[in-house]
Design a protein around this motif. Sequence first.
Motif, PDB file in Angstrom:
ATOM      1  N   ARG B 197       0.846  -1.192   0.000  1.00  0.00           N
ATOM      2  CA  ARG B 197       0.000   0.000   0.000  1.00  0.00           C
ATOM      3  C   ARG B 197       0.885   1.247   0.000  1.00  0.00           C
ATOM      4  NH1 ARG B 197      -5.359   1.092   1.661  1.00  0.00           N
ATOM      5  NH2 ARG B 197      -5.902   3.012   0.587  1.00  0.00           N
ATOM      6  N   THR B 226      -0.271  -3.403   8.244  1.00  0.00           N
ATOM      7  CA  THR B 226       1.125  -3.335   7.799  1.00  0.00           C
ATOM      8  C   THR B 226       2.059  -3.291   9.003  1.00  0.00           C
ATOM      9  OG1 THR B 226       0.477  -2.143   5.802  1.00  0.00           O
ATOM     10  CG2 THR B 226       2.773  -1.954   6.467  1.00  0.00           C
ATOM     11  N   PRO B 227       2.985  -4.251   9.126  1.00  0.00           N
ATOM     12  CA  PRO B 227       3.878  -4.236  10.284  1.00  0.00           C
ATOM     13  C   PRO B 227       4.674  -2.940  10.432  1.00  0.00           C
ATOM     14  CG  PRO B 227       3.962  -6.378   9.245  1.00  0.00           C
ATOM     15  CD  PRO B 227       3.129  -5.496   8.349  1.00  0.00           C
ATOM     16  N   PHE B 228       5.188  -2.413   9.310  1.00  0.00           N
ATOM     17  CA  PHE B 228       5.963  -1.183   9.419  1.00  0.00           C
ATOM     18  C   PHE B 228       5.031  -0.050   9.852  1.00  0.00           C
ATOM     19  CE2 PHE B 228       8.923   2.195   7.968  1.00  0.00           C
ATOM     20  CZ  PHE B 228      10.062   1.719   8.597  1.00  0.00           C
ATOM     21  N   LEU B 231       2.582   3.667   6.021  1.00  0.00           N
ATOM     22  CA  LEU B 231       2.343   3.085   4.700  1.00  0.00           C
ATOM     23  C   LEU B 231       3.454   3.520   3.752  1.00  0.00           C
ATOM     24  CD1 LEU B 231      -1.527   3.448   4.508  1.00  0.00           C
ATOM     25  CD2 LEU B 231      -0.159   1.436   5.083  1.00  0.00           C
ATOM     26  N   GLY B 232       3.419   2.952   2.544  1.00  0.00           N
ATOM     27  CA  GLY B 232       4.498   3.203   1.609  1.00  0.00           C
ATOM     28  C   GLY B 232       4.441   4.596   1.008  1.00  0.00           C
ATOM     29  N   ASP B 236       9.883   5.027  -1.571  1.00  0.00           N
ATOM     30  CA  ASP B 236      10.282   3.661  -1.198  1.00  0.00           C
ATOM     31  C   ASP B 236      10.443   2.796  -2.445  1.00  0.00           C
ATOM     32  OD1 ASP B 236      10.145   4.054   1.631  1.00  0.00           O
ATOM     33  OD2 ASP B 236       7.964   3.840   1.520  1.00  0.00           O
ATOM     34  N   LEU B 257      10.664  -8.338  -5.939  1.00  0.00           N
ATOM     35  CA  LEU B 257      11.057  -7.659  -4.699  1.00  0.00           C
ATOM     36  C   LEU B 257       9.817  -7.039  -4.055  1.00  0.00           C
ATOM     37  CD1 LEU B 257      13.224  -6.597  -2.735  1.00  0.00           C
ATOM     38  CD2 LEU B 257      13.683  -4.745  -4.331  1.00  0.00           C
ATOM     39  N   MET B 258       9.459  -7.569  -2.902  1.00  0.00           N
ATOM     40  CA  MET B 258       8.295  -7.056  -2.184  1.00  0.00           C
ATOM     41  C   MET B 258       8.687  -5.776  -1.452  1.00  0.00           C
ATOM     42  SD  MET B 258       6.244  -9.603  -2.923  1.00  0.00           S
ATOM     43  CE  MET B 258       4.834  -8.913  -2.062  1.00  0.00           C
ATOM     44  N   VAL B 259       7.970  -4.710  -1.724  1.00  0.00           N
ATOM     45  CA  VAL B 259       8.209  -3.449  -0.998  1.00  0.00           C
ATOM     46  C   VAL B 259       6.864  -3.085  -0.378  1.00  0.00           C
ATOM     47  CG1 VAL B 259       9.128  -1.105  -1.134  1.00  0.00           C
ATOM     48  CG2 VAL B 259       9.948  -2.843  -2.726  1.00  0.00           C
ATOM     49  N   ASP B 260       6.553  -3.793   0.681  1.00  0.00           N
ATOM     50  CA  ASP B 260       5.179  -3.775   1.199  1.00  0.00           C
ATOM     51  C   ASP B 260       5.086  -3.570   2.698  1.00  0.00           C
ATOM     52  OD1 ASP B 260       6.102  -6.163   2.155  1.00  0.00           O
ATOM     53  OD2 ASP B 260       4.510  -7.403   1.324  1.00  0.00           O
ATOM     54  N   GLY B 261       6.187  -3.159   3.307  1.00  0.00           N
ATOM     55  CA  GLY B 261       6.144  -2.919   4.749  1.00  0.00           C
ATOM     56  C   GLY B 261       5.878  -4.174   5.564  1.00  0.00           C
ATOM     57  N   GLY B 262       6.075  -5.334   4.940  1.00  0.00           N
ATOM     58  CA  GLY B 262       5.899  -6.601   5.651  1.00  0.00           C
ATOM     59  C   GLY B 262       4.504  -7.203   5.527  1.00  0.00           C
ATOM     60  N   THR B 264       2.985  -9.001   3.223  1.00  0.00           N
ATOM     61  CA  THR B 264       2.918 -10.417   2.829  1.00  0.00           C
ATOM     62  C   THR B 264       3.688 -11.325   3.782  1.00  0.00           C
ATOM     63  OG1 THR B 264       4.684  -9.973   1.246  1.00  0.00           O
ATOM     64  CG2 THR B 264       2.450 -10.108   0.379  1.00  0.00           C
ATOM     65  N   ALA B 265       4.605 -10.767   4.552  1.00  0.00           N
ATOM     66  CA  ALA B 265       5.312 -11.593   5.542  1.00  0.00           C
ATOM     67  C   ALA B 265       4.399 -11.879   6.733  1.00  0.00           C
ATOM     68  CB  ALA B 265       6.577 -10.889   6.019  1.00  0.00           C
TER      69      ALA B 265
END
Lengths: 257, 266
Positions: B197, B226-228, B231-232, B236, B257-262, B264-265
């Motif tokens: 996001r 979002t863990p971080f 938001l993006g 980023d 490369l996932m740039v998603d703040g975690g 999907t993790a």
Amino acid sequence: MFSLANQVAVITGAASGIGAATAKRFASAGADLILAAYSPDGHDVDAVRTAVTRAGRRVHVVETDVSDTADVEALVGTALSEFGRVDIALANAAIARRRASAALGDEDWNRTLDIDLTGVWRVFRAALGPMTEAGYGRLLATTSTAGAFEAWEEHAHYSAAKAGIVGMVRSLAAEVGPHGITVNAIAPGIIATPQTLDSVNSLGADGIAHTGVSQPVRRVGQPDDIAAAYHYLASPDASFVTGHVLLVDGGRMLMRG
Amino acid sequence: MRLAGRTAVVTGAAAGIGRAIARRFAQEGAHVVVADVRGDAGSSRDGGPPTTKLIETEGGLATFVQGDLTDPAQVTELFDRTLEVSGRIDIVVSNAGVFRGSPILDTTVEAWDADMDLNLRSQYLVNRRAVAEMIGQREMDGIRGRIVNMASQLGVTAPPGHLTYSVAKAGVAQMTRQLAVDYARHGIIVNAIAPGRVITGYHAGEADYVADGTVDAATEYSLQRTPFPRLGRPEDIAGAALFLASDDCTFVSGHLLMVDGGWTAY
């Protein structure tokens, strides 16, 4: 690009291979370094120390056994006492010993897991406190395509440890993200390091040459390839990347060929 | 100046993520060809001057080419124009796309085709011409060119009710893997970014969220999920694109490369 100016990085397994290349790279980007070396391995950390100093950065080398909690806490403690902070912790130290699984006893299993998996955890745990307090941190670990993405025969223990790192990275990323700490891993493919050049426990020089031509990029990796990727992940530019495993494998996992 | 002397085409660069990528590449010394279906006059949809003007104000080099990249002729025109002004194409960021979609029962054949044109076929057209040009170029340190495709977190997860978007973006990721395998031996590096996001001016209301701190329900959910702790931002994604477009990226290919703040993790 991707400045690490005045940041402090702790790196384990820094005397050779990926750790050594990353230490040099971080120094050239402006970071001061605490390097963990384990002298029984026989790697010469002085060359790394000299390179960091020549780049104009400060460096301390700490004799560290990552299977010893007190050693790892002292390592991170050195970053705090000498430089007053720890921005980046790269848990990179590992061993790979070939063992046919029928002969893989508890001692070999436990020793490998203690270094390759718990050793990563000790580094992360030690850095978490100061990073949480600072509201910023980069926890990084070297996993592998082996275990996490592909089979490596006669390395069940190593594979289990490397796959374990992936689970640790994911879960920790979710847990500590709210504190501004990112947690990521790099999964190197076949890289020309002392570990891989060991023909008893890994591919050896002939195996590397043979493997290189079968990779999509037609070569094996060099430690500098991994160091460059760590440089990005360690930087403020990668703030929104967390819980990720970055494959640096020349496309190896795409083909399984 | 890690991209000094390089020419980079960035599609969808009039606003949002594409604009941030174009700006960052220009700051690193690249000559950036800013491509967009929208014109380059007036002001950016994000506010501020058009992307080429922004880059020029910052001392960078940019050329604007207007084009609808669902049209093969206009893709041809974009690349022909780029070769006219630079003679070489080192980097292509295939970013242009539109976020839209519906559940399958509401997705007509016409809507399916239109969305696939926008979000998958256009990237195929851009990638095809990029590969065609790069394969004949002189190598620089073993590399002939780098392609960065914009996939999405929503091509990995399945966003409720956005069939065409998630399928197209999953297609972009798979095209990236396929091209990486097929052209790595020719010195062409192909990777994709999956943004999570990211707050751009694109989503109505989100710019206000940034400005005055008010949060709509969807954004609040994203923030909480979002863990971080934020938001993006377009920057980023620009940082990730810079890594994948630079000389630092020669042994990473076919990666998403996932740039998603975690997200999907988690």
